[in-house]
Design an enzyme around this catalytic site. Structure first.
Site, PDB file in Angstrom:
ATOM      1  N   LYS A 121      14.357  30.586  -7.599  1.00 20.82           N
ATOM      2  CA  LYS A 121      13.902  30.280  -8.961  1.00 20.82           C
ATOM      3  C   LYS A 121      14.616  31.172  -9.977  1.00 20.82           C
ATOM      4  O   LYS A 121      15.064  30.705 -11.024  1.00 20.82           O
ATOM      5  CB  LYS A 121      12.387  30.519  -9.049  1.00 20.82           C
ATOM      6  CG  LYS A 121      11.852  30.663 -10.447  1.00 20.82           C
ATOM      7  CD  LYS A 121      10.349  30.808 -10.482  1.00 20.82           C
ATOM      8  CE  LYS A 121       9.801  32.214 -10.490  1.00 20.82           C
ATOM      9  NZ  LYS A 121      10.057  33.019 -11.688  1.00 20.82           N
ATOM     10  N   ASN A 122      14.734  32.474  -9.637  1.00 19.74           N
ATOM     11  CA  ASN A 122      15.246  33.430 -10.612  1.00 19.74           C
ATOM     12  C   ASN A 122      16.769  33.425 -10.728  1.00 19.74           C
ATOM     13  O   ASN A 122      17.331  34.173 -11.518  1.00 19.74           O
ATOM     14  CB  ASN A 122      14.690  34.821 -10.319  1.00 19.74           C
ATOM     15  CG  ASN A 122      13.180  34.861 -10.536  1.00 19.74           C
ATOM     16  OD1 ASN A 122      12.614  33.937 -11.127  1.00 19.74           O
ATOM     17  ND2 ASN A 122      12.533  35.905 -10.052  1.00 19.74           N
ATOM     18  N   ARG A 125       9.558  31.749 -19.583  1.00 19.51           N
ATOM     19  CA  ARG A 125      10.223  32.781 -20.397  1.00 19.51           C
ATOM     20  C   ARG A 125      11.717  32.533 -20.520  1.00 19.51           C
ATOM     21  O   ARG A 125      12.417  33.258 -21.208  1.00 19.51           O
ATOM     22  CB  ARG A 125       9.976  34.152 -19.772  1.00 19.51           C
ATOM     23  CG  ARG A 125       8.595  34.682 -20.023  1.00 19.51           C
ATOM     24  CD  ARG A 125       8.375  35.958 -19.269  1.00 19.51           C
ATOM     25  NE  ARG A 125       9.395  36.956 -19.549  1.00 19.51           N
ATOM     26  CZ  ARG A 125       9.389  37.744 -20.612  1.00 19.51           C
ATOM     27  NH1 ARG A 125       8.432  37.667 -21.483  1.00 19.51           N
ATOM     28  NH2 ARG A 125      10.352  38.630 -20.789  1.00 19.51           N
ATOM     29  N   CYS A 128       4.473  34.485 -16.468  1.00 19.83           N
ATOM     30  CA  CYS A 128       3.269  35.018 -15.837  1.00 19.83           C
ATOM     31  C   CYS A 128       2.621  36.070 -16.724  1.00 19.83           C
ATOM     32  O   CYS A 128       3.302  36.840 -17.384  1.00 19.83           O
ATOM     33  CB  CYS A 128       3.625  35.648 -14.500  1.00 19.83           C
ATOM     34  SG  CYS A 128       3.826  34.437 -13.219  1.00 19.83           S
ATOM     35  N   ASP A 157       7.945  41.503  -6.818  1.00 19.31           N
ATOM     36  CA  ASP A 157       7.430  40.174  -6.423  1.00 19.31           C
ATOM     37  C   ASP A 157       6.988  40.128  -4.961  1.00 19.31           C
ATOM     38  O   ASP A 157       6.334  39.182  -4.554  1.00 19.31           O
ATOM     39  CB  ASP A 157       8.507  39.112  -6.651  1.00 19.31           C
ATOM     40  CG  ASP A 157       8.992  39.108  -8.067  1.00 19.31           C
ATOM     41  OD1 ASP A 157       8.309  38.541  -8.925  1.00 19.31           O
ATOM     42  OD2 ASP A 157      10.045  39.728  -8.341  1.00 19.31           O
ATOM     43  N   VAL A 182       7.164  48.501 -11.818  1.00 15.63           N
ATOM     44  CA  VAL A 182       7.976  47.624 -12.672  1.00 15.63           C
ATOM     45  C   VAL A 182       7.129  46.998 -13.787  1.00 15.63           C
ATOM     46  O   VAL A 182       7.543  46.955 -14.943  1.00 15.63           O
ATOM     47  CB  VAL A 182       8.669  46.532 -11.834  1.00 15.63           C
ATOM     48  CG1 VAL A 182       9.493  45.595 -12.718  1.00 15.63           C
ATOM     49  CG2 VAL A 182       9.558  47.162 -10.766  1.00 15.63           C
TER      50      VAL A 182
HETATM   51  N1  EPU Z   1      11.105  44.919 -20.357  1.00 18.07           N
HETATM   52  C1  EPU Z   1      10.985  45.470 -21.615  1.00 18.07           C
HETATM   53  N2  EPU Z   1      11.714  44.890 -22.641  1.00 18.07           N
HETATM   54  C2  EPU Z   1      12.522  43.802 -22.436  1.00 18.07           C
HETATM   55  C3  EPU Z   1      12.650  43.272 -21.138  1.00 18.07           C
HETATM   56  C4  EPU Z   1      11.909  43.856 -20.112  1.00 18.07           C
HETATM   57  O1  EPU Z   1      10.251  46.436 -21.828  1.00 18.07           O
HETATM   58  O2  EPU Z   1      13.142  43.331 -23.407  1.00 18.07           O
HETATM   59  C5  EPU Z   1      10.305  45.515 -19.251  1.00 18.07           C
HETATM   60  C6  EPU Z   1       9.283  44.515 -18.725  1.00 18.07           C
HETATM   61  O3  EPU Z   1       8.115  44.485 -19.525  1.00 18.07           O
HETATM   62  C7  EPU Z   1       9.032  44.993 -17.326  1.00 18.07           C
HETATM   63  C8  EPU Z   1      10.398  45.551 -16.922  1.00 18.07           C
HETATM   64  O4  EPU Z   1      11.136  45.762 -18.130  1.00 18.07           O
HETATM   65  O5  EPU Z   1       8.091  46.013 -17.329  1.00 18.07           O
HETATM   66  C9  EPU Z   1      11.198  44.666 -15.993  1.00 18.07           C
HETATM   67  O6  EPU Z   1      11.414  43.399 -16.583  1.00 18.07           O
HETATM   68  P1  EPU Z   1      12.722  42.522 -16.272  1.00 18.07           P
HETATM   69  O7  EPU Z   1      13.369  42.194 -17.571  1.00 18.07           O
HETATM   70  O8  EPU Z   1      13.521  43.187 -15.221  1.00 18.07           O
HETATM   71  O9  EPU Z   1      12.073  41.227 -15.656  1.00 18.07           O
HETATM   72  P2  EPU Z   1      12.266  39.715 -16.111  1.00 18.07           P
HETATM   73  O10 EPU Z   1      13.683  39.390 -16.309  1.00 18.07           O
HETATM   74  O11 EPU Z   1      11.294  39.399 -17.199  1.00 18.07           O
HETATM   75  C10 EPU Z   1      12.606  38.822 -13.690  1.00 18.07           C
HETATM   76  C11 EPU Z   1      11.937  37.771 -12.864  1.00 18.07           C
HETATM   77  C12 EPU Z   1      10.587  38.285 -12.389  1.00 18.07           C
HETATM   78  C13 EPU Z   1      10.817  39.567 -11.592  1.00 18.07           C
HETATM   79  C14 EPU Z   1      11.568  40.595 -12.445  1.00 18.07           C
HETATM   80  C15 EPU Z   1      11.899  41.855 -11.690  1.00 18.07           C
HETATM   81  C16 EPU Z   1      12.748  35.716 -13.791  1.00 18.07           C
HETATM   82  C17 EPU Z   1      12.470  34.473 -14.541  1.00 18.07           C
HETATM   83  N3  EPU Z   1      11.750  36.560 -13.647  1.00 18.07           N
HETATM   84  O12 EPU Z   1      11.742  39.003 -14.809  1.00 18.07           O
HETATM   85  O13 EPU Z   1      10.064  37.297 -11.549  1.00 18.07           O
HETATM   86  O14 EPU Z   1       9.574  40.085 -11.208  1.00 18.07           O
HETATM   87  O15 EPU Z   1      12.782  40.014 -12.933  1.00 18.07           O
HETATM   88  O16 EPU Z   1      12.748  41.586 -10.634  1.00 18.07           O
HETATM   89  O17 EPU Z   1      13.866  35.925 -13.294  1.00 18.07           O
HETATM   90  C18 EPU Z   1       8.438  36.034 -10.529  1.00 18.07           C
HETATM   91  O18 EPU Z   1       9.364  35.397 -10.016  1.00 18.07           O
HETATM   92  O19 EPU Z   1       7.208  35.910 -10.220  1.00 18.07           O
HETATM   93  C19 EPU Z   1       8.735  36.995 -11.573  1.00 18.07           C
HETATM   94  C20 EPU Z   1       7.835  37.521 -12.380  1.00 18.07           C
END
Ligand code: EPU
Length: 456
Positions: A40-41, A114, A138, A328, A350
């Site tokens: 998915k990601n 998102r 989520c 995850d 995280v």
């Molecule tokens: N964060 C910030 N500011 C930002 C972006 C992120 O403070 O502008 C913080 C977040 O709040 C969090 C941390 O940084 O505390 C990590 O966030 P990250 O940006 O790495 O995660 P993401 O890109 O929003 C993706 C996956 C998640 C997965 C995380 C970590 C997708 C669509 N989502 O999220 O997947 O947990 O990376 O590997 O790719 C899932 O599949 O259930 C899921 C939540």
């Protein structure tokens, strides 16, 4: 109806689930073989990357999950012609007629994913502006987008926050930038990749995320004609190019899905062969799985995860960015840890709120305590983090059936595993949210011999 249930209903409709509640008679080991398709990601991001090409892209091993349907709809309202289907696993994405979408159309999809934030760079390159509705995903903490917006500004974009969403323009085009992320965020790294590949000049990104899904996105972009190098110490260099072509790519397998079914095999005392899973992206998970007392066979076609008999052992885990233990993975594994002999600790570093799902486990008889401010533990591998919370799980505890409501994607899968492990009957509502990220989970449960039915 609360917005969580609304999101769940929409997701259920997108993949054609019969109802949003399933009733499970637990206590049977899951046994059999299932297919794990693309991650998915990665898939959702590769779909967005197709906007950058001048010709059609082909993506294979696409999972039939609601998030893919949402991104497909978002691309379609921006003029991308999509043929093929998530059901068959192959999508062709033709960006020849990319155009602005009406904000009402974008809004209709808002709140469900998102991914829209990642449309910014490609749309700025193609159209000179982008509108991003409220972001869903989520509910696992605040999940801000400040790193994304700061990165876009560094490329020369102008960001206007409106009540309905965010309006972004690039009056002077986008130029390469020097960016250092405060944290190796997956999404912000993708933002920089999708924007930097066609920005004028060179972009240097420091403190980048290097998850396997990011490496696969870089592979997609390289196929399109981009010049990206991954340097030591989390640094990524991008040399902007004038134009990109479409790509032909088989998506990396979903290691989160594989780890989830592995945890289900362990918790229920069963054996699941996950076709398509590979060792190299799962090494950290495999080590922990083995330490708990789970067993696995790595084969050419996939990985078999099973409970080899004997007592499961407790473990201490700290979630982290790659190559650490993924956030995850912790939710499904915690269900198996309720069956281990002794006390396990999971430090979540995280996200600030990813233990909400354990209330349901406690209701089912598990002994889990959540420490919202983390635990002082001198034997830590990683230093304490500002967001840290800890769950302390003491087992083994027999689980009994209960009425559960899915709170989010991974927590929801944990509820499924708990219901499958528990003695007696459970009803799990709002299962649509599980369809956001687990392709054909109902068909897979059937194949694995689960005893369940949809509530009317
Ligand atoms: N964060 C910030 N500011 C930002 C972006 C992120 O403070 O502008 C913080 C977040 O709040 C969090 C941390 O940084 O505390 C990590 O966030 P990250 O940006 O790495 O995660 P993401 O890109 O929003 C993706 C996956 C998640 C997965 C995380 C970590 C997708 C669509 N989502 O999220 O997947 O947990 O990376 O590997 O790719 C899932 O599949 O259930 C899921 C939540």
């Amino acid at each position: 109806m609360n917005s969580l249930v609304q999101d769940g209903r929409k997701a259920a409709e997108r993949v054609g689930l019969k109802s949003d509640t399933i009733v499970i008679n637990g206590g049977r080991p899951l046994r059999g073989t299932i297919d794990v398709r693309g991650a998915k990601n990665l898939v959702t991001k590769a779909m967005v990357a197709s906007l950058l090409g001048d010709t059609t892209s082909t993506l294979r091993d696409v999972p039939d999950i609601s998030d893919v349907h949402v991104v497909a709809s978002l691309l379609e309202i921006h003029g991308v012609k999509i043929t093929g289907s998530a059901a068959t696993g192959v999508l062709q994405l033709d960006p020849a007629n990319v155009a602005s979408a009406k904000s009402a159309e974008i809004d209709a999809l808002s709140g469900s994913s998102r991914i829209p934030i990642l449309f910014c760079g490609p749309l700025l390159h193609r159209l000179g502006h982008a509108f991003i509705p409220d972001l869903g995903g989520c509910r696992i903490g605040d999940r801000p987008i400040d790193f994304h917006l700061d990165a876009l500004r560094a490329f020369g974009a102008v960001v206007d926050k409106l009540p309905s969403g965010i309006n972004i323009t690039a009056p002077n085009g986008l130029r390469g930038a020097n960016i250092e992320l405060p944290y190796p965020s997956v999404g912000a790294t993708e933002q920089v990749l999708l924007t930097g590949v066609r920005a004028m000049g060179t972009t240097e990104l420091k403190n980048a995320a290097i998850e396997p899904e990011i490496m696969d996105l870089i592979a997609v972009l390289q196929k399109m004609g981009a010049i990206i190098s991954v340097e030591p110490n989390r640094t990524i260099l991008i040399e902007g190019v004038e134009s990109l072509e479409g790509y032909n790519h088989r998506a990396l397998f979903d290691r989160n899905e594989a780890a989830s079914w592995a945890s289900a095999a362990l918790a229920t005392g069963g054996s699941i062969f996950t076709t398509g899973a590979k060792q190299s992206e799962m090494m950290t998970f495999l080590n922990v799985f083995r330490k708990i007392g789970g067993a696995f066979d790595i084969e050419e076609e996939g990985i078999r995860f099973y409970h080899p008999g004997g007592d499961l052992k407790p473990v201490v885990i700290e979630t982290d960015v790659h190559p650490g233990f993924m956030t995850d993975w912790q939710q499904p594994l915690i269900v198996a840890l309720t069956q281990a002999h002794g006390t396990s600790i999971v430090h979540e570093t995280v996200y600030e709120n990813r233990f909400g799902f354990v209330d349901a486990l406690v209701k089912m008889g598990a002994n889990v305590e959540v420490h919202k401010d983390g635990l002082a533990d001198p034997n830590r591998r990683v230093p304490r983090r500002p967001l840290e919370q800890a769950a302390v799980i003491t087992g083994p505890t027999k689980l009994h059936g209960a009425e559960l409501e899915v709170p989010d994607l991974r927590g929801g899968f944990s509820h499924l595993i708990a219901a499958l492990t528990a003695d007696g009957r459970s009803s799990v509502s709002n299962v649509g949210l599980i369809a956001r990220g687990y392709g054909d989970f109902v068909g897979k449960l059937e194949k694995l011999g689960a005893d369940f039915y949809f509530a009317e």
